[in-house]
Structures are given as C-alpha cells and as structure tokens.
Design an enzyme around this catalytic site. Structure first.
Site, PDB file in Angstrom:
ATOM      1  N   LYS B  93       0.656  -1.191  -0.035  1.00  0.00           N
ATOM      2  CA  LYS B  93      -0.181  -0.011   0.209  1.00  0.00           C
ATOM      3  C   LYS B  93       0.894   1.127  -0.277  1.00  0.00           C
ATOM      4  O   LYS B  93       0.485   2.232  -0.417  1.00  0.00           O
ATOM      5  CB  LYS B  93      -0.878  -0.099   1.346  1.00  0.00           C
ATOM      6  N   GLU B 115      -9.969   5.508   3.119  1.00  0.00           N
ATOM      7  CA  GLU B 115     -10.813   4.719   3.750  1.00  0.00           C
ATOM      8  C   GLU B 115      -9.587   3.614   4.175  1.00  0.00           C
ATOM      9  O   GLU B 115      -8.644   3.278   3.355  1.00  0.00           O
ATOM     10  CB  GLU B 115     -11.685   4.128   2.678  1.00  0.00           C
ATOM     11  N   SER B 382       1.589  -9.723  -0.981  1.00  0.00           N
ATOM     12  CA  SER B 382       1.379  -8.382  -0.849  1.00  0.00           C
ATOM     13  C   SER B 382       1.381  -7.592   0.864  1.00  0.00           C
ATOM     14  O   SER B 382       1.763  -6.566   0.703  1.00  0.00           O
ATOM     15  CB  SER B 382      -0.071  -8.224  -1.239  1.00  0.00           C
TER      16      SER B 382
END
Lengths: 266, 400
Positions: B93, B115, B382
């Site tokens: 991210k 969010e 990830s």
C-alpha cells in the site's frame, strides 16, 4: 413538453415560485409516503422529489441516508415505488421527479427505468451520481420519451462547465447551494444568490435550489433568484416520526411545517 | 477483444469499464487530480523524488524470493514470492500512498482522507502523511476496527485520526462511503487518497501506475536472476491494487499466465463470499462501472471474507476489462483454504502472509502442483500477516 416544463411556464407567467418537498419512498412505508404526497400537494407544493432508497448514497447526509437504510431494511423495491406513484397520479397532478442513484438506473436498464417511471406518472429524473459527461445514453432515452433529466450545478462547478451542463439539462437545473452533502444547515453561504443570479443570465431553464434549506428565512433569501426551492432532510426527519408516533399527528405537523415554508415563499 | 496496456482512454474507460459516476461536486477535484498527475508524470523531479523514497524509505526493490522448501513440498513448479510484505509498513500500500502524498503537496492541499479495510492502506496513508506533515483522517468500519486492532493503534501512533464508521455493514464499503461524504464537504482543501485501483476516473489509473513498480521489478528480477519471464503469476484481488500493479507490466507478455484470486469466503452462496468477478455482474458502485455484487434493484449486497482487505462487493474496472478480454483468469479461495495456506507458508518458509495475500498463496500452491519443476510461479506476497495473528487466534478459539 413535460409536465415540469408546463409547471414552470405557468409559475413564471404568474410570477410565482415552486416549493419542492423531498420525500423518501417507503419510510416508514409506501402508504404513508403516498399520504404525505397527497397532503402536501393539496397544501400547494409545486412538485415533488421522490427519493429512491439506495444502499450506498454518497451525496446524502445522515438523515436521508438513515431513511434509505430503514426503507431498504423493510425490503422496498423499485417496482413497488412506481406502483405507488401510479396509484397517486389519478388524484395528484403535481409533477413528481424520481431521485435515484445510477447504480439503480443501470441495473434496472436505462430504457426500462425511464419507460416504467413515465408510465407510472413520474415526470423526470435526478440521478445524483451521473454527471453530465456520463449522461449521454440516459439523456438520449429521456429526450425521446419527453422525460426530464435534471442535472446538478454546484459551487465547485467551473462556469464554463455550468454552461455545458445547462445545455444537457431538461426540466430545470438543480443548483446545489453548498459544496457538501444533504442536510439542514443553520446558515447558507451568501454567494448562492450571486451564483444563481449569474446562472440565470446564461439560461432560460428554470433553476431550483436545494441542499441545506430548512427555514423560512432561507426561503426568503433564495426565492427571489430561484424558480423553486427544494427542502429535503427537514421533511424526511419529520416524516420519519410516523414510525413511532400517531400518523395523523405527524402528517398534520409536516403539513403545518410545509405551510410555513409556503407562506415564506409568497 | 484483446487486452492492451494502452488503457484507460481519456474518459477513464478500460474497454466498457470505469468512467466517473460521482456527484457533480467532486468533478472539479477529479479533473484537477488528473491534470496534476499528468503534469507530475512529465516532471523528472517527481519521478526521481518518488524513486528515491521507494529506495531509501520503503526499502525497494523488494526481493523476489525462491520459496525452495515450499516448492519441494508442493512438488511442482518453482515458487517465487515477490516480497511486498517487506516494504516499510508491511504491505504494497505504501507504493501508492507516497505517490499520492506527493500529488497532494503539488496541489497545495494540506489534509488527506482515506478509507481502510484491513488497515494496511490506513497505516500506509498515515505513514506518508506523517512523513510529509499532512493532516490525516482515516475512515474505518467498526467491524474492521475490531478485526484489525494493531493497525488501528499504529495509525493513532502516527498522528492520524481514525473515525469509526457505524453505518451499513460497518466494513470497507461503508468506510468508502464515509470518505466520499467527507470529501463532498472538504474537496477544496482535502485530497482523498483512495487505496485501490477502483473509484472514479482518474483513481484506477493513478493507483495502478503507482503500484506497477511491483510488476516492473518482478519482470526485471525474473529476467536478471532467472533468465526468463515466469510461467504464471498469482495475486489476490479485493479492490485489486496489488494484482493490478503486478499484472499490468505483463499484460502484453502473452506467454505469462495471470491469475487473480478473489475471496471465496464460506461458500458460493450470495453473502458468503466477496467475489464479484466470479459471481457478480457489471454495474456501478463507488464511481465506476465494473463487476459488482448487487441485487436486481442495484442495491449493493452484503459480502463476506475472512480478510478485511478483501471484504468488498466491488472490484477495480481494469480487472473487469482483463476478465472480459480473458487476459487474466479469476479464481477464488475459500476461508478454510486460506487459513491452511497461511499455516503452510508460515511453517515451510517462516513467512506469515497477510490473510489477503494467503488467498494468492492457496491458489498458487494448487496451480503449481500441476506444473513441471522447471516452470516458474510467482506469488505477489502483498502484505505481512502479523496484523492477523489476533484474528486467527480468535477464529481458532485461542485466548492469549
């Protein structure tokens, strides 16, 4: 020419303005929604914005959002909403505009949505998450069906863009008074009057102002520049009380409140 | 129709998917963002600042690791892990939030909202904002706050305000609604740092581009270290940002098979999974046209996943495009398979994957088993699994 066009033609000829109450379809139930519309039509509402409940509204504040959630929890369906409108139009001639998310319109089918709404007696649509750039396919169908597609102009809309939006709008332009979500506000930004005044010089379309309007002083402030004023959360909040209090009393209170707003409009 | 990497078009369309279905109030900010992004991309100093942050702050390039023990146990292809879990903040991210933080500064905005579902994007946004002195508010569903406590506290430590969202399903979808509502009122001073390859144009393109560092590095590492491109790449798909970033640089390499893994949840019954590409239909949600779980009236359906980051009824529009063109195959992994894959990777390699990433591990193991030992399978790992330890304990009835 849709019934909305005829309404504003009549109003303009007599120098009058429209009050446009917003009612959530199915909160607390469709019978009461129909009763509210009948009552407020008799009181003198110019047209109605009928909120089609949606699970994920991003332009709506807590009051309307919660009314959508309650109606959906009770299993409200689009077909039932159109049935309710169909049952009303024999006695109520006040134009009704359906306000529903493009998620609903698209899933139902653009053509089917317009045709079924029109058959029920709905005069036009507001699709709050369908900006003018994306509205082509729906606008084509609406034009063919003589069904108004009302577009929104907001304080963040650049002026050249506002002109393009006006070109693609039928029925009336919905001017959003504040950059924000729906909901009652104590004060409205003073530049609304100037912004709408500017827009009025650019287009012959009627202009209705919405978002934040709830008090007689708001009505008096905005009526001179607008063709109509939209009152949403303040009505939805009052109507919602019918879930827990005697319905006739709630209806009388809503009627009285709208009466006060209408008096301010005169 | 063959998939190309020359998407989206100027209207944000990936084939028929994408677009910009938002209230008029947000249109100007989205146009401003698109214009600023194009300007930044043409500006060498933007590219070099981002590259420098990736190298010295995130720790890129992330390794391509040969999971030799796992490969032997599976008994098929050689399995490699693209170690996005080793990035600063523990997931992919941060690749996106740093880029968007730089864009925020370029636009002269000082406040950022975001969010988060699993909290990974929230932590990555909080981190980027702390790094650049930006005010940060993160919206998070109450149910996710319960599932992902460690991340909630991290965000607070980083100086971010975490606002619980109590409406609707109290998960990622409602956190996105709340962030959009905030943005409706704050759009002149605030940037919405959207965390996945979804939402209105230009977000799907911007987030994909920032995340494409994953695929570009993987491609280079495969060529340099293995002498060829992989046979198969597997990544998990919620909104689809790690998969989007991993797959995009390989779209034109037709010999490389691409598999996205959605959340199969408890069963294939509606409400039991979060797999719109597998079970949904095209529709509009959160600003773009893409596959979505909706009922016949267009109301969003409740979905379920064991992992908060995949617990979402929609998916990015480019994935819908890749699905319909057949370029990417989308499968799903059930909750139970995911937990098993978590254990397998933890015990064979000493790596705890995030529950999101464990979806990819589960299907990659299955697919690798049917391959020859000279074939290469890359998993996009990830994120790291530390954040999920408490939730896994709860699911297994273990008390600390």
């Amino acid at each position: 020419m849709s019934s909305i066009d005829r309404l504003f033609e009549r109003l303009r000829a007599s120098g009058r303005k429209a009050l446009m109450p917003f009612v959530t379809a199915g909160d607390p139930d469709l019978d009461f929604t129909a009763e509210v519309i009948r009552k407020l039509a008799a009181r003198g509402a110019g047209l109605f914005e009928l909120g089609i409940p949606y699970s994920d509204p991003v332009a709506d504040g807590p009051v309307i959002q919660a009314s959508f959630t309650r109606a959906l929890d009770k299993g409200i369906k689009l077909a039932k909403i159109f049935d309710m409108v169909g049952g009303l139009t024999a006695e109520v001639t006040t134009p009704i505009v359906a306000m529903g998310s493009y998620s609903i319109v698209y899933r139902h089918g653009l053509e089917a949505y317009v045709v079924e709404a029109k058959r029920a007696g709905v005069a036009g649509a507001i699709v709050p998450d369908l900006p003018a750039d994306e509205s082509g396919p729906l606008a084509d169908i609406c034009r063919r069906e003589d069904f108004s597609l009302i577009q929104l102009v907001t304080p963040t809309t650049p002026r050249d863009r506002a002109l393009r939006i006006a070109e693609r709008t039928t029925g009336f332009i919905y001017y959003v008074s504040v950059a924000g979500i729906t909901g009652e506000r104590t004060e409205l930004p003073p530049d609304v009057v100037d912004n709408v005044g500017w827009l009025r010089e650019q287009t012959d379309l009627p202009i209705c102002i919405g978002f934040g309007i709830s008090r007689p002083e708001h009505i008096r402030m905005l009526a001179p520049v607008a063709d109509g004023l939209i009152v949403g959360s303040a009505i939805v909040r009052r109507v919602a009380e019918a879930a827990t209090r005697p319905r006739q009393r709630v209806l009388a209170e809503v009627d009285q409140y709208v009466g006060e707003l209408l008096a301010a409009l005169e | 129709m063959r998939a190309t990497s020359q998407v989206p078009d100027p209207a944000g369309r990936f084939g028929p998917f994408g677009g910009r279905y938002v209230p008029e109030t947000l249109t100007r900010a989205l146009e401003q963002l698109a214009a600023e992004y194009d300007k930044a991309r043409a500006d060498e100093s933007f590219e070099s600042e981002l590259a420098d942050l990736y190298r010295h702050y995130v720790g890129r390039p992330s390794p391509l690791y040969h999971a030799a023990r796992l490969s032997r146990q599976v008994g098929g292809a050689q399995i490699y892990l693209k170690r996005e879990d080793l990035n600063h903040t523990g997931s992919h991210k941060i690749n996106n939030t740093l880029g968007q933080a730089l864009l925020t500064l370029r636009m002269g905005k000082r406040r950022v909202i975001a969010e988060t579902g699993a909290g990974q994007h929230g932590v990555a946004t909080a981190t980027a904002c702390a790094r650049f002195g930006l005010e940060c508010v993160v919206y998070m569903g109450e149910e996710d706050i319960r599932r992902q406590r460690p991340n909630v506290f991290s965000m607070k430590l980083l100086g971010t305000e975490v606002r619980p969202v109590t409406s609707g399903s109290r998960t990622l979808r409602d956190a996105i609604n709340a962030a959009f509502r905030d943005w409706m009122s704050s759009v002149d001073t605030t940037h919405y740092c959207l965390g996945s390859v979804m939402g209105p144009n230009p977000f799907p393109r911007i987030v994909r581009d920032f995340q494409s560092i994953i695929g570009r590095e993987t491609r280079g590492q495969c060529l340099d270290e293995l002498g060829r491109l992989p046979d198969l790449i597997v990544a998990c798909v919620g909104g689809g940002s790690n998969a989007g970033g991993m797959f995009y640089p390989f779209i034109e390499d037709e010999a490389v098979a691409l598999v996205g893994v959605e959340a199969g949840g408890r069963s294939e019954k509606p409400g039991d999974h979060a797999a719109p590409l597998g079970f949904g239909r095209p529709g509009v949600l959160h600003g773009s046209y893409s596959y979505v779980m909706q009922d016949e009236d267009g109301q969003t359906c409740d979905v379920h996943s064991i992992s908060a980051g995949l617990d979402y009824p929609g998916v990015g529009p480019e994935h819908s495009y890749w699905k319909d063109t057949g370029r990417v195959r989308y499968l799903n992994a059930k909750d139970a398979e995911v937990l098993e894959a978590f254990d397998t990777l933890a015990r064979t390699e000493g790596i705890m994957p995030a529950l999101e990433s464990a979806h990819a591990v589960a299907k990659a193991i299955e697919l690798a088993a049917a391959k020859r030992p000279d074939e290469i399978v890359v998993i996009c790992l990830s994120g790291r699994g530390d954040k999920d330890a408490a939730e896994i304990a709860r699911l297994r009835g273990v008390e600390f």
